[in-house]
Design an enzyme around this catalytic site. Sequence first.
Site, PDB file in Angstrom:
ATOM      1  N   HIS A 101       0.846  -1.182   0.000  1.00  0.00           N
ATOM      2  CA  HIS A 101       0.000   0.000   0.000  1.00  0.00           C
ATOM      3  C   HIS A 101       0.887   1.240   0.000  1.00  0.00           C
ATOM      4  CE1 HIS A 101       0.944  -0.504   4.255  1.00  0.00           C
ATOM      5  NE2 HIS A 101       0.621   0.759   4.448  1.00  0.00           N
ATOM      6  N   HIS A 103       0.624   5.690   0.802  1.00  0.00           N
ATOM      7  CA  HIS A 103      -0.130   6.778   1.406  1.00  0.00           C
ATOM      8  C   HIS A 103      -0.036   8.009   0.518  1.00  0.00           C
ATOM      9  CE1 HIS A 103      -0.126   4.859   5.494  1.00  0.00           C
ATOM     10  NE2 HIS A 103       0.907   4.245   4.943  1.00  0.00           N
TER      11      HIS A 103
END
Length: 140
Positions: A101, A103
């Site tokens: 992932h 941000h």
Amino acid sequence: MEKTDCIFCKIIKGEIPSHKLYEDEFFIAVLDLNPAAYGHTLIISKSHHENLLDLGDTAGANFIKAAQMVARAVIAATEAESFNLIQNNGNFAGQTVFHFHAHIVPRKQIDGLNFSWIAKSAPKGFMLEMTEKITRELNP
């Protein structure tokens, strides 16, 4: 591939509620529940990959496309002046959820956030030594 104990796999399967902003074949984007700034968004791979090195070429290439699209929307919606794209790989790099992932953190001049570090001076010969080592790894 999914992991039954992975929080992001559960979000992708809809077992944990999220504020989904975007979805394509490879990624979803959701608002971060503990944001560094309002609009802080996570882009999460839909298949379970531990980190960037595990992602694969096709998903990796599509990550850039998704990140650009989502970042533009976050910047516009939050009226941000800039943004950080943060992607940690491994314990010592700050990765806490071992599912790929990234941000997107919208930034404004007065937000009080600081993602900087103190730069170090390279000792004599270090740059040449590292250039040679990394080049050997890139061209075995």
